[in-house]
Design a protein around this motif. Structure first.
Motif, PDB file in Angstrom:
ATOM      1  N   LEU A  92       0.823  -1.210   0.000  1.00 50.72           N
ATOM      2  CA  LEU A  92       0.000   0.000   0.000  1.00 50.72           C
ATOM      3  C   LEU A  92       0.858   1.262   0.000  1.00 50.72           C
ATOM      4  N   VAL A  93       1.890   1.297   0.805  1.00 52.65           N
ATOM      5  CA  VAL A  93       2.733   2.490   0.849  1.00 52.65           C
ATOM      6  C   VAL A  93       3.496   2.665  -0.464  1.00 52.65           C
TER       7      VAL A  93
ATOM      8  N   GLU B 110       4.446   5.642  -5.364  1.00 53.36           N
ATOM      9  CA  GLU B 110       4.755   5.570  -6.796  1.00 53.36           C
ATOM     10  C   GLU B 110       3.614   6.001  -7.695  1.00 53.36           C
ATOM     11  N   HIS B 111       2.385   6.004  -7.182  1.00 54.02           N
ATOM     12  CA  HIS B 111       1.271   6.315  -8.066  1.00 54.02           C
ATOM     13  C   HIS B 111       0.387   7.432  -7.531  1.00 54.02           C
ATOM     14  N   ARG B 112      -0.304   7.185  -6.452  1.00 55.27           N
ATOM     15  CA  ARG B 112      -1.339   8.101  -5.985  1.00 55.27           C
ATOM     16  C   ARG B 112      -0.804   9.423  -5.420  1.00 55.27           C
ATOM     17  N   LEU B 113       0.382   9.409  -4.821  1.00 50.90           N
ATOM     18  CA  LEU B 113       0.939  10.642  -4.256  1.00 50.90           C
ATOM     19  C   LEU B 113       2.162  11.134  -5.032  1.00 50.90           C
ATOM     20  N   LYS B 114       2.334  10.625  -6.225  1.00 49.17           N
ATOM     21  CA  LYS B 114       3.515  10.962  -7.029  1.00 49.17           C
ATOM     22  C   LYS B 114       3.595  12.458  -7.330  1.00 49.17           C
ATOM     23  N   SER B 115       2.464  13.071  -7.594  1.00 50.38           N
ATOM     24  CA  SER B 115       2.451  14.492  -7.953  1.00 50.38           C
ATOM     25  C   SER B 115       2.433  15.418  -6.734  1.00 50.38           C
ATOM     26  N   TRP B 116       2.338  14.863  -5.539  1.00 49.16           N
ATOM     27  CA  TRP B 116       2.291  15.668  -4.319  1.00 49.16           C
ATOM     28  C   TRP B 116       3.706  15.870  -3.778  1.00 49.16           C
ATOM     29  N   SER B 117       3.951  17.047  -3.271  1.00 48.74           N
ATOM     30  CA  SER B 117       5.234  17.311  -2.607  1.00 48.74           C
ATOM     31  C   SER B 117       5.149  16.793  -1.171  1.00 48.74           C
ATOM     32  N   ASP B 118       6.314  16.754  -0.539  1.00 52.54           N
ATOM     33  CA  ASP B 118       6.358  16.317   0.853  1.00 52.54           C
ATOM     34  C   ASP B 118       5.524  17.247   1.742  1.00 52.54           C
ATOM     35  N   ALA B 119       5.598  18.528   1.469  1.00 52.83           N
ATOM     36  CA  ALA B 119       4.832  19.512   2.252  1.00 52.83           C
ATOM     37  C   ALA B 119       3.326  19.321   2.055  1.00 52.83           C
ATOM     38  N   ASP B 120       2.909  18.991   0.819  1.00 51.76           N
ATOM     39  CA  ASP B 120       1.490  18.755   0.550  1.00 51.76           C
ATOM     40  C   ASP B 120       0.974  17.558   1.358  1.00 51.76           C
TER      41      ASP B 120
ATOM     42  N   ARG C 224      -7.271   8.862  -1.639  1.00 54.22           N
ATOM     43  CA  ARG C 224      -6.100   8.345  -2.348  1.00 54.22           C
ATOM     44  C   ARG C 224      -5.607   7.040  -1.711  1.00 54.22           C
ATOM     45  N   ILE C 225      -5.678   6.954  -0.406  1.00 54.19           N
ATOM     46  CA  ILE C 225      -5.279   5.724   0.273  1.00 54.19           C
ATOM     47  C   ILE C 225      -6.247   4.597  -0.101  1.00 54.19           C
ATOM     48  N   THR C 226      -7.535   4.888  -0.078  1.00 56.15           N
ATOM     49  CA  THR C 226      -8.546   3.883  -0.426  1.00 56.15           C
ATOM     50  C   THR C 226      -8.368   3.407  -1.863  1.00 56.15           C
ATOM     51  N   PHE C 227      -8.190   4.347  -2.780  1.00 51.71           N
ATOM     52  CA  PHE C 227      -8.078   3.955  -4.183  1.00 51.71           C
ATOM     53  C   PHE C 227      -6.737   3.306  -4.498  1.00 51.71           C
ATOM     54  N   ALA C 228      -5.715   3.591  -3.716  1.00 52.76           N
ATOM     55  CA  ALA C 228      -4.448   2.870  -3.875  1.00 52.76           C
ATOM     56  C   ALA C 228      -4.653   1.400  -3.525  1.00 52.76           C
ATOM     57  N   ARG C 229      -5.421   1.152  -2.440  1.00 51.73           N
ATOM     58  CA  ARG C 229      -5.723  -0.242  -2.084  1.00 51.73           C
ATOM     59  C   ARG C 229      -6.505  -0.929  -3.196  1.00 51.73           C
ATOM     60  N   LYS C 230      -7.482  -0.223  -3.739  1.00 49.66           N
ATOM     61  CA  LYS C 230      -8.294  -0.814  -4.810  1.00 49.66           C
ATOM     62  C   LYS C 230      -7.458  -1.077  -6.059  1.00 49.66           C
ATOM     63  N   ASP C 231      -6.498  -0.204  -6.350  1.00 49.20           N
ATOM     64  CA  ASP C 231      -5.598  -0.425  -7.488  1.00 49.20           C
ATOM     65  C   ASP C 231      -4.802  -1.714  -7.307  1.00 49.20           C
ATOM     66  N   ILE C 232      -4.274  -1.905  -6.107  1.00 52.14           N
ATOM     67  CA  ILE C 232      -3.492  -3.116  -5.821  1.00 52.14           C
ATOM     68  C   ILE C 232      -4.362  -4.354  -5.989  1.00 52.14           C
TER      69      ILE C 232
END
Length: 171
Positions: free
Chosen positions: A38-39, A44-54, A69-77
């Motif tokens: 999940l992480v 690599e996918h759901r938070l790729k466009s987010w900066s660390d500060a975001d 984003r966490i929920t849909f990352a799980r669904k992607d996996i």
């Protein structure tokens, strides 16, 4: 790339724990593996466009967008895993429809090809099935200029067609 502390904060979120637990149940794997999957998907996918500060800001403010984003990352996996399982099942089903060849027996392979040829009337389909049985996926994709998606679609069609028409030959 996210900093180590941000990743720790992400792992400490209740929604991350819930989604990792759901993933563990659905994929029947240890919680540590599900959390790691999940992480990785998040980074690599759901938070790729987010900066660390975001990400830190979203964690602090408990933003619904991060939870989604966490929920849909799980669904992607899950979707990827279940797709891979279906592909493998289709492959084994196709090979079981024709006589399952022993990799060391050329006679069984040729019998499987003859049996498939008696069902199939299209020359190109007969050649494609023979190529899969004799040379495997990669060589068949190269020979027939197919993408993985085209190969899987063709494999699925062949499995369905051979399944439907097998009873005609068995009579």
């Amino acid at each position: 790339m996210l900093e180590e502390q941000t990743i720790r904060d992400l792992l400490a979120l209740p929604s991350f724990g819930r989604q990792a637990s759901v993933l563990r149940r659905h994929l029947r794997e240890p919680l540590e593996d599900a959390s790691q999957d999940l992480v990785i998907e998040l980074i690599e996918h759901r938070l790729k466009s987010w900066s660390d500060a975001d990400v830190e800001d979203a964690i602090t403010r408990e933003m619904p967008e991060l939870q989604w984003r966490i929920t849909f990352a799980r669904k992607d996996i899950e979707r990827h895993e279940w797709h891979d399982e279906r592909v493998e099942a289709d492959k084994s089903e196709m090979l079981s429809l024709v006589i399952p060849p022993d990799p060391h027996s050329e006679q069984e392979t040729s019998e499987a090809i003859l049996r498939a040829n008696s069902i199939l009337h299209n020359r190109q389909s007969r050649e494609w099935v023979a190529s899969v049985l004799l040379h495997g996926k990669q060589q068949t994709m190269t020979d027939f200029n197919q993408t993985p998606r085209q190969f899987q679609a063709k494999l699925h069609k062949m499995v369905n067609f051979l399944s439907e028409h097998r009873k005609d030959i068995d009579k």
